[in-house]
Motif scaffolding. Structure first.
Motif, mmCIF file in Angstrom:
data_model
loop_
_atom_site.group_PDB
_atom_site.id
_atom_site.type_symbol
_atom_site.label_atom_id
_atom_site.label_comp_id
_atom_site.label_asym_id
_atom_site.label_seq_id
_atom_site.Cartn_x
_atom_site.Cartn_y
_atom_site.Cartn_z
ATOM 1 N N PHE A 29 0.819 -1.209 0.000
ATOM 2 C CA PHE A 29 0.000 0.000 0.000
ATOM 3 C C PHE A 29 0.858 1.266 0.000
ATOM 4 N N SER A 30 2.181 1.081 0.081
ATOM 5 C CA SER A 30 3.088 2.209 -0.094
ATOM 6 C C SER A 30 3.174 2.614 -1.555
ATOM 7 N N PHE A 31 2.731 1.724 -2.429
ATOM 8 C CA PHE A 31 2.781 1.987 -3.859
ATOM 9 C C PHE A 31 1.476 2.637 -4.329
ATOM 10 N N ASN A 32 1.598 3.595 -5.213
ATOM 11 C CA ASN A 32 0.409 4.199 -5.821
ATOM 12 C C ASN A 32 -0.331 3.168 -6.670
ATOM 13 N N ASN A 33 0.442 2.339 -7.343
ATOM 14 C CA ASN A 33 -0.122 1.232 -8.104
ATOM 15 C C ASN A 33 0.961 0.202 -8.355
ATOM 16 N N MET A 34 0.524 -0.991 -8.688
ATOM 17 C CA MET A 34 1.455 -2.054 -9.047
ATOM 18 C C MET A 34 0.954 -2.693 -10.333
ATOM 19 N N ALA A 35 1.889 -3.095 -11.167
ATOM 20 C CA ALA A 35 1.516 -3.601 -12.488
ATOM 21 C C ALA A 35 2.403 -4.770 -12.887
ATOM 22 N N TRP A 36 1.924 -5.479 -13.873
ATOM 23 C CA TRP A 36 2.712 -6.523 -14.523
ATOM 24 C C TRP A 36 2.950 -6.109 -15.972
ATOM 25 N N TYR A 37 4.172 -6.311 -16.404
ATOM 26 C CA TYR A 37 4.571 -6.108 -17.791
ATOM 27 C C TYR A 37 5.177 -7.417 -18.281
ATOM 28 N N ARG A 38 5.323 -7.527 -19.590
ATOM 29 C CA ARG A 38 6.007 -8.695 -20.131
ATOM 30 C C ARG A 38 6.802 -8.295 -21.368
ATOM 31 N N GLN A 39 7.835 -9.074 -21.612
ATOM 32 C CA GLN A 39 8.675 -8.823 -22.782
ATOM 33 C C GLN A 39 8.984 -10.151 -23.456
ATOM 34 N N ALA A 40 8.481 -10.289 -24.670
ATOM 35 C CA ALA A 40 8.736 -11.482 -25.463
ATOM 36 C C ALA A 40 10.047 -11.307 -26.221
ATOM 37 N N PRO A 41 10.674 -12.405 -26.629
ATOM 38 C CA PRO A 41 11.943 -12.304 -27.360
ATOM 39 C C PRO A 41 11.796 -11.445 -28.603
ATOM 40 N N GLY A 42 12.693 -10.478 -28.746
ATOM 41 C CA GLY A 42 12.693 -9.627 -29.923
ATOM 42 C C GLY A 42 11.624 -8.557 -29.946
ATOM 43 N N LYS A 43 10.884 -8.425 -28.845
ATOM 44 C CA LYS A 43 9.804 -7.435 -28.792
ATOM 45 C C LYS A 43 10.028 -6.463 -27.641
ATOM 46 N N GLU A 44 9.313 -5.352 -27.701
ATOM 47 C CA GLU A 44 9.392 -4.375 -26.626
ATOM 48 C C GLU A 44 8.574 -4.847 -25.427
ATOM 49 N N ARG A 45 8.948 -4.324 -24.268
ATOM 50 C CA ARG A 45 8.181 -4.637 -23.073
ATOM 51 C C ARG A 45 6.789 -4.028 -23.198
ATOM 52 N N GLU A 46 5.772 -4.799 -22.813
ATOM 53 C CA GLU A 46 4.403 -4.322 -22.931
ATOM 54 C C GLU A 46 3.669 -4.454 -21.608
ATOM 55 N N TRP A 47 2.755 -3.557 -21.392
ATOM 56 C CA TRP A 47 1.933 -3.571 -20.194
ATOM 57 C C TRP A 47 0.903 -4.689 -20.260
ATOM 58 N N VAL A 48 0.673 -5.366 -19.133
ATOM 59 C CA VAL A 48 -0.278 -6.475 -19.063
ATOM 60 C C VAL A 48 -1.483 -6.113 -18.199
ATOM 61 N N THR A 49 -1.229 -5.653 -16.985
ATOM 62 C CA THR A 49 -2.314 -5.370 -16.063
ATOM 63 C C THR A 49 -1.817 -4.463 -14.949
ATOM 64 N N ILE A 50 -2.763 -3.804 -14.276
ATOM 65 C CA ILE A 50 -2.418 -2.880 -13.202
ATOM 66 C C ILE A 50 -3.466 -2.958 -12.102
ATOM 67 N N ILE A 51 -3.019 -2.741 -10.866
ATOM 68 C CA ILE A 51 -3.945 -2.622 -9.748
ATOM 69 C C ILE A 51 -3.552 -1.384 -8.948
ATOM 70 N N SER A 52 -4.536 -0.539 -8.678
ATOM 71 C CA SER A 52 -4.258 0.697 -7.963
ATOM 72 C C SER A 52 -4.378 0.471 -6.458
ATOM 73 N N SER A 53 -3.997 1.464 -5.702
ATOM 74 C CA SER A 53 -4.020 1.328 -4.248
ATOM 75 C C SER A 53 -5.443 1.151 -3.717
ATOM 76 N N ASP A 54 -6.437 1.603 -4.471
ATOM 77 C CA ASP A 54 -7.825 1.429 -4.031
ATOM 78 C C ASP A 54 -8.444 0.145 -4.563
ATOM 79 N N GLY A 55 -7.631 -0.672 -5.230
ATOM 80 C CA GLY A 55 -8.095 -1.982 -5.658
ATOM 81 C C GLY A 55 -8.631 -2.076 -7.065
#
Length: 115
Positions: A29-55
């Protein structure tokens, strides 16, 4: 010092499931939000999902209805439940936390979806 440590990656067959974990060194809860990203071989990192401090959460279209982000404040951990996995989900998955103006990344965990 803030640390994020991912775990739970591995090899899974198409259609299978995995649950990734992101353990924070302090309260999530010290974080404003937390997220998951992923990076496939040869590709740029991309956003997957996010959860904010309020859920509130949001998902990339490519994973909507298959992936679920959740958190356990008692364990200072954010999870990514991944179902109906596809070969195109193969990537290194990274946890990211935003605290005020600072961004923190974990080291990543490899997910391979293959038969």
């Amino acid at each position: 010092q803030v640390r994020l440590v991912e775990s739970g990656g591995g090899l899974v067959q198409p259609g299978g499931s995995l649950r990734l974990s992101c353990a924070a060194s302090g309260s999530i809860f010290s974080f404003n939000n937390m997220a998951w990203y992923r990076q496939a071989p040869g590709k740029e990192r991309e956003w997957v999902t996010i959860i904010s401090s309020d859920g509130r959460s949001d998902y990339a279209n490519s994973v909507k209805d298959r992936f679920t982000i959740s958190r356990d404040s008692g364990k200072n951990t954010v999870y990514l439940q991944m179902n109906s996995l596809k070969p195109e989900d193969t990537a290194v998955y990274y946890c990211r936390g935003v605290m005020m103006t600072k961004i923190y990344w974990g080291q990543g965990t490899q997910v391979i979806v293959s038969s």
